[in-house]
Structure formats: structure tokens, C-alpha cells
Write an enzyme that holds these catalytic residues in place. Structure first.
Site, PDB file in Angstrom:
ATOM      1  N   HIS A 101       0.828  -1.212   0.000  1.00 29.72           N
ATOM      2  CA  HIS A 101       0.000   0.000   0.000  1.00 29.72           C
ATOM      3  C   HIS A 101       0.854   1.252   0.000  1.00 29.72           C
ATOM      4  CE1 HIS A 101       1.106  -0.348   4.207  1.00 29.72           C
ATOM      5  NE2 HIS A 101       0.737   0.909   4.387  1.00 29.72           N
ATOM      6  N   ASP A 103       0.408   4.989   1.939  1.00 25.24           N
ATOM      7  CA  ASP A 103      -0.364   5.408   3.112  1.00 25.24           C
ATOM      8  C   ASP A 103      -1.533   6.332   2.748  1.00 25.24           C
ATOM      9  OD1 ASP A 103       1.175   3.972   4.947  1.00 25.24           O
ATOM     10  OD2 ASP A 103       2.670   5.563   5.053  1.00 25.24           O
ATOM     11  N   HIS A 251       4.693   0.048   0.362  1.00 29.65           N
ATOM     12  CA  HIS A 251       5.452  -0.737   1.333  1.00 29.65           C
ATOM     13  C   HIS A 251       4.589  -1.839   1.932  1.00 29.65           C
ATOM     14  CE1 HIS A 251       3.642   2.660   3.477  1.00 29.65           C
ATOM     15  NE2 HIS A 251       3.633   1.922   4.561  1.00 29.65           N
ATOM     16  N   ARG A 266       5.137   6.788  14.092  1.00 32.98           N
ATOM     17  CA  ARG A 266       5.174   7.301  12.705  1.00 32.98           C
ATOM     18  C   ARG A 266       4.548   8.675  12.656  1.00 32.98           C
ATOM     19  NH1 ARG A 266       1.452   4.600   8.148  1.00 32.98           N
ATOM     20  NH2 ARG A 266       0.360   6.583   8.194  1.00 32.98           N
TER      21      ARG A 266
END
Ligand code: SIN
Length: 276
Positions: A101, A103, A251, A266
Site C-alpha cells: 500500500h 499510506d 510498502h 510514525r
């Protein structure tokens, strides 16, 4: 060695570079910022080692590259809604990002980048795979590039986020999630290169073509992005940081370490509306 004194070591010809000679816990001077920005533009995902930085410094690093955005389905760290907690342990039923995907591509202005610092790593495993969507685009035939270049696709956060909530027992009745159309092939606003922009977590269908054709095309493209030729694989250590460009990469977080613990924070940097 760049002008800023940072060393850039590419990981594979297609994607990824390890950066050394920089302290991400301190404010970035102009030369270092430019060096990192240029390296990100070229290598698409950057890896840094031994960056034991505070939450404030992590946020400040993100802000240097743009406005931070909170996740549409994650409450974030207490007092810091822009900081997403990435965590798995022996009680986990799922982990974030265990599928290819980009993000939050369901957002109208999807994130330009994400910066993940890992502070607890399992003894083995827990790697993250990155795939270059420039390489994925470049490897298509000229006929396929031309066909996909005229198409848009629907990216919808609802199906994925609601499946996560159901698994975690979270009540999301009455909640709405972003859904929007993006070009199947986008042009990167900084590099000017073309990148494939559909992914298996959020892209529901290609618009303006029959449903069966869309399903078959998406199946092909979701398999295409998994070509090892387009990829690099990052082995985390404690206090490693990965900074990836969501506009031209996808990723996949590998959950091969259950029941061990893996934890990180994150931050996500706002991007602009993808253009064809
Ligand atoms: C994600 O941000 O998708 C998770 C990445 C990871 O845990 O390696």
C-alpha cells in the site's frame, strides 16, 4: 558524500538508500535539509540508523518537510494525535501495513511522506519491504502506459478501516472515511517522473471501464508491484528511522515475528492532490 557531509549509500538500483552523517534529533540546517530532500527524490525511501530522538524532535523533523496529518482511523499517541503508534505483541490480531500500500491514498490530498522510528524490534524479522512505483510504471509496455494513463481509480478508506475496526472490536457506526478518485498513473510533483498509483488496501476500482475489466486490471497491477526487481527490504534495528515518499512507493510490513514485540512511532507529512 554530499555537500552537507551526509553519506548516501544506495540499497538497490531501483529504490532505497541508507543515509549516515546526520543527527535527526537536531534541527536540520539548510544544506542537510536539501541533501535529504534530494536523496529522497532520487531514492524514494531513506534509512537512518541510531536516531534515538524524542517525540518532539520526530514531529519537528516531519514539519521540516510539510504539515503533519493525523491518521483518519487511529487516535494516535496521547497528546500527540499526529503521532501514530505502530505496535505488535503476543496479543495482536493484526499489524499495520501487512499488505502492499501507499499510506492513506483514500485521502483527497494523500500524504507525501511518512517517517517511522522503531524503538523496539524483534530479535529476528519484522522487516519492511518497499517497492518503487517508478520502476513499476517503467516496466509496463508502451501500450499499457498509454491505456492506464487515461484512467482514474476510486480509492476508499471505508472497507479497509472498517475491517480493521471489526477485528479490533471498535465501534465505527456513524463514522465516515475518505474516498476519492485519483489518476492511475500520477506525475510526481518534484521529480516529474510517472508512477503507478493504485494499491491493494485502498483502490476499489478503475472508473469508466467495465467492472470485470477493472477487477482483472487491478489484479494484474497489484501482482505487478510485487516484482522483486522494483524492491528493497529494510532490516530494522533499535532507533532506525525510515522516511518514505508515498507518491512513488508502496510498502509492506512483514509480520513474521509473532509473538515478539515490535514498536515504533510514525509521523505523516501532508501531500498534494495527485495529478496525471
Ligand atoms: C506502515 O506504516 O504501514 C507500517 C510500516 C511498518 O510497520 O514497517
Amino acid at each position: 558524500m554530499s555537500a552537507a557531509g551526509i553519506t548516501i549509500t544506495p540499497i538497490t538500483p531501483a529504490i532505497g538508500a541508507e543515509i549516515s552523517g546526520v543527527d535527526l534529533g537536531a534541527p536540520l540546517d539548510e544544506a542537510t535539509f536539501t541533501g535529504i530532500h534530494n536523496a529522497l527524490t532520487e531514492h524514494q525511501v531513506l534509512f537512518f540508523r541510531d536516531q534515538d530522538i524524542s517525540v518532539e524532535a520526530h514531529k519537528a523533523l516531519g514539519v521540516r518537510f510539510g504539515e503533519l496529518v493525523a491518521h483518519p482511523n487511529d487516535p494516535g499517541l496521547e497528546g500527540h494525535p499526529e503521532v501514530m503508534i505502530i505496535h505488535a505483541d503476543e496479543n495482536s490480531k493484526r499489524v499495520a501495513g501487512e499488505a502492499w500500500h501507499s499510506d492513506v491514498s483514500c485521502s483527497e490530498e494523500p500524504p507525501m511522506g511518512s517517517i517511522l522510528r522503531m524503538f523496539t524490534v524483534p530479535p529476528h524479522g519484522g522487516d519492511t519491504l518497499f517497492s518503487s512505483m517508478y520502476a513499476a510504471y517503467d516496466a509496463l509496455s508502451e501500450q499499457m502506459k498509454s491505456y492506464l494513463g487515461g484512467l482514474s481509480a476510486l480509492h476508499d478508506g471505508g472497507p479497509y478501516y472498517r475491517s480493521v475496526n471489526a477485528m479490533l472490536g471498535r465501534d465505527d457506526r456513524g463514522r465516515t472515511y475518505p474516498a476519492t478518485e485519483h489518476p492511475v498513473i500520477r506525475t510526481h510533483p518534484v521529480s516529474g517522473r510517472k508512477a503507478l498509483y493504485v494499491n491493494s488496501l485502498f483502490t476499489q476500482r478503475i472508473l469508466g471501464i467495465p467492472r470485470g475489466e477493472s477487477d482483472a486490471m487491478l489484479d494484474f497491477l497489484f501482482a505487478h508491484v510485487q516484482n522483486p526487481q522494483f524492491q528493497c527490504r529494510f532490516q530494522w534495528e533499535q532507533h532506525s528511522i525510515a522516511f518514505w515518499d508515498n507518491r512513488c512507493t508502496q510498502h509492506y510490513a512483514v509480520w513474521d515475528y509473532f509473538p515478539e514485540v515490535r514498536s515504533g512511532y510514525r509521523v505523516t507529512v501532508k501531500g498534494d492532490r495527485p495529478r496525471a
